[in-house]
Design an enzyme around this catalytic site. Structure first.
Site, PDB file in Angstrom:
ATOM      1  N   ARG A   1      75.726  15.890  -1.490  1.00  0.00           N
ATOM      2  CA  ARG A   1      76.148  17.267  -1.772  1.00  0.00           C
ATOM      3  C   ARG A   1      77.416  17.613  -1.008  1.00  0.00           C
ATOM      4  NH1 ARG A   1      71.524  21.653  -0.984  1.00  0.00           N
ATOM      5  NH2 ARG A   1      72.094  21.409   1.192  1.00  0.00           N
TER       6      ARG A   1
ATOM      7  N   LYS B   1      78.519  23.995  -1.200  1.00  0.00           N
ATOM      8  CA  LYS B   1      78.159  24.637   0.063  1.00  0.00           C
ATOM      9  C   LYS B   1      79.417  24.901   0.883  1.00  0.00           C
ATOM     10  CE  LYS B   1      74.014  24.488   2.891  1.00  0.00           C
ATOM     11  NZ  LYS B   1      73.149  25.451   2.184  1.00  0.00           N
TER      12      LYS B   1
ATOM     13  N   GLU C   1      70.164  33.364  -7.399  1.00  0.00           N
ATOM     14  CA  GLU C   1      69.502  32.992  -6.145  1.00  0.00           C
ATOM     15  C   GLU C   1      69.759  34.081  -5.121  1.00  0.00           C
ATOM     16  OE1 GLU C   1      71.151  29.731  -3.833  1.00  0.00           O
ATOM     17  OE2 GLU C   1      72.900  29.633  -5.120  1.00  0.00           O
TER      18      GLU C   1
HETATM   19  C1  LIG Z   1      71.940  25.649   1.555  1.00  0.00           C
HETATM   20  C2  LIG Z   1      71.660  26.611   0.469  1.00  0.00           C
HETATM   21  C3  LIG Z   1      70.392  26.645  -0.186  1.00  0.00           C
HETATM   22  C4  LIG Z   1      69.222  25.815   0.231  1.00  0.00           C
HETATM   23  O1  LIG Z   1      69.419  24.433   0.078  1.00  0.00           O
HETATM   24  P1  LIG Z   1      68.493  23.385   0.828  1.00  0.00           P
HETATM   25  O2  LIG Z   1      69.128  22.079   0.514  1.00  0.00           O
HETATM   26  O3  LIG Z   1      67.128  23.492   0.252  1.00  0.00           O
HETATM   27  O4  LIG Z   1      68.489  23.739   2.272  1.00  0.00           O
HETATM   28  C5  LIG Z   1      70.253  27.533  -1.243  1.00  0.00           C
HETATM   29  N1  LIG Z   1      71.253  28.366  -1.617  1.00  0.00           N
HETATM   30  C6  LIG Z   1      72.434  28.374  -0.993  1.00  0.00           C
HETATM   31  C7  LIG Z   1      73.492  29.309  -1.456  1.00  0.00           C
HETATM   32  C8  LIG Z   1      72.692  27.491   0.061  1.00  0.00           C
HETATM   33  O5  LIG Z   1      73.875  27.518   0.670  1.00  0.00           O
END
Ligand SMILES: *Cc1c(COP(=O)(O)O)cnc(C)c1O
Length: 341
Positions: A82, A184, A220
């Site tokens: 990722r 991210k 989300e």
């Molecule tokens: C990091 C993140 C998540 C959660 O991802 P995980 O890999 O399960 O920790 C969900 N939404 C956003 C916007 C994120 O930055």
């Protein structure tokens, strides 16, 4: 190995400086070997691309002690992948995925005294990150980067049990179509701070973001993906190109299907469907699943039948199974657990 004298059960989710961190520099088109260092400060030029144009991204994962005393990490290969995808979208040099796994492994190993003991509920949070470090004033990507990893012990996410939280449907957007919602990037968080503070000021725990184009579909929250359970026990998660692909959510969907024999669906979820859902949870590395008891849509309350006292029954099963896999109480799928020692 002697553990640090820390009151593990009362740790919060905050930064505590530990002994060692990893740093690697990218310059003249190549990454150096990288090394562990005791210096927790970063020194960069005032005009560094990260400071002026926010060219930075990060990852988050955890190391913890299993039932039989091993220190492990959960699926770090997916964080490596990722981060490489994020780097590409931000025109950053990507850090090799095998080197990423090596780096997080080394940092956890070097700070083993800070890995909370089994049963404490606490974990060691691992934060890999990267930024453009050389001076850039005309807008363009940096050509020098730092990749770093630090760790910090964090407390049990739910002190005294997981109480369901309340969300509000947010009038601000998190991610635009064809934007950066699926990676991210630090910038996604910078621009969510205002909406987050506003939600807290109004008495809500988190924002539920909708798709920016039609404002009819669930996306989300600022840092966690949704899973829903329908009244006929299907596990549903929103499908959208602007959602960050949570590793916890992907793992939970696998667990729902393969361990619990439930039907699973990744599809568009309309806000108007929420009233028909039996359970709702937020998933991410920090809490695994936080149960959602209520969503408030401009004054209209949508209350899930699971209520405000405890996790819904399917959510609880998902939570217990995934944390069981992580802690070594339940056999993990091939490749999910990366053993440090
Ligand atoms: C990091 C993140 C998540 C959660 O991802 P995980 O890999 O399960 O920790 C969900 N939404 C956003 C916007 C994120 O930055």
């Amino acid at each position: 190995m002697e553990k640090k004298n820390i009151d593990w059960g009362n740790l919060g989710f905050g930064y505590m400086e530990t002994e060692k961190r990893f740093v690697s520099h990218y310059k003249d088109g190549a990454w150096d070997e990288g090394e562990l260092t005791s210096d927790s400060n970063v020194v960069i030029n005032e005009c560094a691309c990260v400071l002026q144009y926010a060219q930075t991204c990060f990852e988050g994962l955890k190391a913890y002690t299993t039932e039989n005393g091993h220190i492990v990490m959960f699926r770090p290969d997916l964080n490596a992948e990722r981060m490489a995808n994020t780097a590409k979208r931000l025109c950053m040099a990507s850090f090799p995925e095998d080197k990423f796994i090596e780096a997080v492994h080394k940092v956890v190993e070097a700070n083993a005294e800070y890995v909370p003991p089994y049963g404490s509920g606490a974990t060691l949070y691992v934060r890999p990150y990267m930024f453009g470090s050389n001076a850039v004033i005309g807008v363009k990507p940096a050509d020098e980067y730092q990749f770093r990893v630090f760790v910090t012990p964090v407390g049990p996410y739910f002190k005294g049990g997981a109480k369901p939280i309340t969300l509000r449907v947010c009038d601000y957007d998190r991610a635009a179509p064809h934007g950066t919602g699926h990676v991210k990037a630090g910038l996604n968080y910078a621009m969510s701070l205002y909406a987050g503070m506003d939600a807290h000021a109004q008495g809500y725990d988190e924002n539920m973001y909708l798709d920016a184009a039609t404002r009819t579909k669930v996306e989300e929250t600022g840092g966690a993906n949704f899973i829903f359970v329908t009244r006929d026990q299907k596990v549903v998660t929103p499908k959208s190109a602007t959602i960050l692909p949570s590793i916890t959510r992907r793992s939970l969907m696998y667990v729902a299907k393969e361990y619990l024999g439930l039907e699973v669906e990744e599809r568009e979820v309309y806000l108007s469907e929420l009233e028909d859902m039996a359970e709702c949870g937020l998933c991410g590395t920090a809490a695994v699943i936080s149960p959602v008891g209520k969503v408030v849509d401009h004054g209209k309350e949508i209350c899930f039948p699971s209520g405000m006292e405890e996790m819904g029954p399917i959510t609880k099963k998902l939570y217990d199974t995934l944390t069981g896999i992580q802690m070594g109480r339940i056999e993990a799928p091939e490749g999910w657990i990366h053993r440090i020692c």
